[in-house]
Scaffold this motif. Structure first.
Motif, PDB file in Angstrom:
ATOM      1  N   ILE A 201     -46.927 -12.807  20.866  1.00 52.13           N
ATOM      2  CA  ILE A 201     -45.804 -12.744  21.817  1.00 52.13           C
ATOM      3  C   ILE A 201     -44.697 -13.717  21.406  1.00 52.13           C
ATOM      4  CG2 ILE A 201     -45.120 -13.190  24.228  1.00 52.13           C
ATOM      5  CD1 ILE A 201     -46.612 -10.536  23.982  1.00 52.13           C
ATOM      6  N   HIS A 202     -45.092 -14.906  20.952  1.00 49.58           N
ATOM      7  CA  HIS A 202     -44.053 -15.855  20.540  1.00 49.58           C
ATOM      8  C   HIS A 202     -43.322 -15.344  19.295  1.00 49.58           C
ATOM      9  CE1 HIS A 202     -41.902 -19.617  20.656  1.00 49.58           C
ATOM     10  NE2 HIS A 202     -42.188 -19.833  19.384  1.00 49.58           N
ATOM     11  N   GLN A 205     -40.815 -12.850  20.342  1.00 49.48           N
ATOM     12  CA  GLN A 205     -39.639 -13.466  20.994  1.00 49.48           C
ATOM     13  C   GLN A 205     -38.709 -14.091  19.948  1.00 49.48           C
ATOM     14  OE1 GLN A 205     -41.751 -16.093  23.629  1.00 49.48           O
ATOM     15  NE2 GLN A 205     -41.882 -14.581  25.285  1.00 49.48           N
ATOM     16  N   ASP A 208     -36.944 -11.299  18.096  1.00 48.51           N
ATOM     17  CA  ASP A 208     -35.879 -10.675  18.895  1.00 48.51           C
ATOM     18  C   ASP A 208     -34.608 -11.525  18.881  1.00 48.51           C
ATOM     19  OD1 ASP A 208     -37.474  -8.550  19.406  1.00 48.51           O
ATOM     20  OD2 ASP A 208     -37.972  -9.092  21.467  1.00 48.51           O
ATOM     21  N   ARG A 209     -34.790 -12.846  18.740  1.00 47.01           N
ATOM     22  CA  ARG A 209     -33.595 -13.707  18.652  1.00 47.01           C
ATOM     23  C   ARG A 209     -32.997 -13.644  17.254  1.00 47.01           C
ATOM     24  NH1 ARG A 209     -35.835 -19.116  21.682  1.00 47.01           N
ATOM     25  NH2 ARG A 209     -33.818 -19.477  22.591  1.00 47.01           N
ATOM     26  N   GLY A 245     -38.786  -5.958  22.821  1.00 49.60           N
ATOM     27  CA  GLY A 245     -39.048  -6.118  24.255  1.00 49.60           C
ATOM     28  C   GLY A 245     -40.020  -5.116  24.849  1.00 49.60           C
ATOM     29  N   ARG A 249     -47.395  -9.010  27.639  1.00 46.86           N
ATOM     30  CA  ARG A 249     -48.575  -9.814  27.333  1.00 46.86           C
ATOM     31  C   ARG A 249     -49.861  -9.039  27.709  1.00 46.86           C
ATOM     32  NH1 ARG A 249     -48.476 -15.374  26.336  1.00 46.86           N
ATOM     33  NH2 ARG A 249     -46.247 -15.304  26.700  1.00 46.86           N
TER      34      ARG A 249
END
Ligand SMILES: Nc1ncnc2c1ncn2[C@@H]1O[C@H](COP(=O)(O)OP(=O)(O)OP(=O)(O)O)[C@@H](O)[C@H]1O
Length: 388
Positions: A201-202, A205, A208-209, A245, A249
């Motif tokens: 998940i990290h 994220q 995605d950035r 996105g 989780r």
């Protein structure tokens, strides 16, 4: 040339003002003071250019881009290496120290002992070395590591999650080799899935950035003729990269648990942990084609360059500090157009350190702005970058 949306001057961060290395690599001592925005370390091969920049990486990202072995960094015949740096911003001054002894690194901040996790990324850094040029075509692990190395600078917790995860995979590999009972493997699986989902998940994220910056830098570097992207496919659906996105989780927990169950027999047969984020696929694409199979040398270089600039942009946006740029011997690897794009990027407020065997790659303007530090391989170096 126009630059993508990131403007380094918006986020001037902590700057390295003094660096001292003792019994580190080939140096008995290396002292550099009054360091400015752009430092070019120049000299023939094997004089210690990379070692100096590696020292900065250890005091910022808390890692070396060359090795994870502490003992390799201590000068041959010595017991410990000592690294010190002073960082300054308009409002703050920080002294960072590191003692490296065999198998151990001890950090200090303003004289007080600190865990690496507490100082990592305090002064963020992005390094770019010739090894990075294999990012697009090399092993998938390099692309996963590239995301994780940004991840650890954005979240203190992520480093320990990654360390825990690696230990668990090692433990499971050993258990499978030793043919330990199912109950033991299943108990390991429970923890592996939970920690694995945190890693996954990290990573998503962080990606995605990074992705929008990466795409926009790539477009600029290539003059808008091509579209690049970076895709992430989890081990349970390697042919179906995730939409940004789209994975929650809970979904990840359910999918990973179910896939791990379905691969239990294969893991027993291969005596290896086959399931988890260490087996996920990260793929760069150019105009929709997998760069690992189809990218030309030039496209690969554009991918790496766009990725590195995206790293800098994301770290700056997330931490409010422009990262230090540590560029080891990459100017010779870029062609004129990419080099000139890169130099424009560096021309902002971002503090940069560049190693090179000669200065012909740099424009007159850049040379005029830079502090040129000439190294000749002597064990003791003392230099003041600038007089003011
Ligand atoms: N632990 C160590 N103790 C002493 N010397 C070392 C150690 N590790 C590396 N060296 C030596 O330090 C020297 C400088 O290495 P470094 O990689 O910094 O050179 P460089 O100037 O970046 O060279 P190049 O231009 O070839 O990349 C080399 O001769 C290397 O063998």
């Amino acid at each position: 040339m126009a630059q993508a949306e990131y403007s380094p001057s918006q986020t001037p961060g902590m700057r390295l003002s003094c660096l001292s290395l003792r019994d580190f690599r080939n140096y008995r001592s290396f002292e550099l003071s009054n360091i400015g925005a752009l430092t070019i370390l120049v000299g023939p091969n094997a004089v210690g250019k990379t070692s100096a920049v590696e020292g900065i990486s250890l005091l910022t990202a808390c890692s070396s881009f060359r090795t994870t072995q502490a003992a390799q960094m201590i000068k041959w015949g010595c017991e410990t290496a000592q690294l010190e740096a002073k960082f300054q911003s308009s409002s703050r001054e920080v002294d960072m120290g590191l003692t490296i002894s065999a198998g151990r690194r001890s950090y200090r901040m303003n004289g007080k002992p600190r865990k690496a996790a507490d100082v990592r990324g305090l002064v963020p850094a992005v390094s770019f070395t010739p090894d990075d040029l294999h990012l697009a075509k090399g092993a998938a692990s390099a692309r996963r590591d590239a995301i994780d190395s940004v991840g650890v600078q954005l979240s203190r917790n992520f480093y320990s999650v990654c360390v825990d995860y690696r230990k668990l995979v090692k433990q499971k590999n050993q258990a499978l080799k030793d043919e330990l009972p199912d109950a033991y493997i299943e108990s390991l699986n429970d923890v592996l899935v939970r920690v694995g989902v945190q890693v996954l998940i990290h990573r998503l994220q962080v990606l995605d950035r990074l992705r929008p910056h990466f795409q926009s830098y790539y477009r600029e570097i290539t003059g808008g003729g091509e579209e690049a992207s970076v895709l992430y496919a989890p081990c349970w659906a390697k042919d179906a990269p995730l939409e940004p996105g789209s994975l929650t989780r809970d979904d990840a927990l359910a999918q990973l648990t179910s896939y791990m169950g379905s691969r239990a027999i294969a893991e027993r047969a291969r005596k290896r942990c086959l399931v988890g984020p260490h087996a996920d696929a990260v793929t760069f694409t150019v105009d929709g084609h997998d760069a690992a199979h189809f990218a030309s040398q030039g496209q690969q270089r554009s991918i790496v360059l766009a990725w590195k600039l995206a790293e800098a942009a994301v770290i700056a946006a997330a931490t409010g500090n422009a990262p230090l740029l540590l560029l080891d011997d990459v100017m010779s690897e870029l062609d004129d157009a990419r080099r000139s794009y890169f130099m424009n990027f560096i021309a902002g407020d971002m503090q940069a350190f560049i190693t090179t065997t000669h200065t012909d790659y740099f424009t007159d303007d850049m040379l005029a702005r830079a502090d040129i530090i000439t190294l000749d391989g002597s064990e003791a170096f003392v230099g003041g970058a600038r007089e003011d």
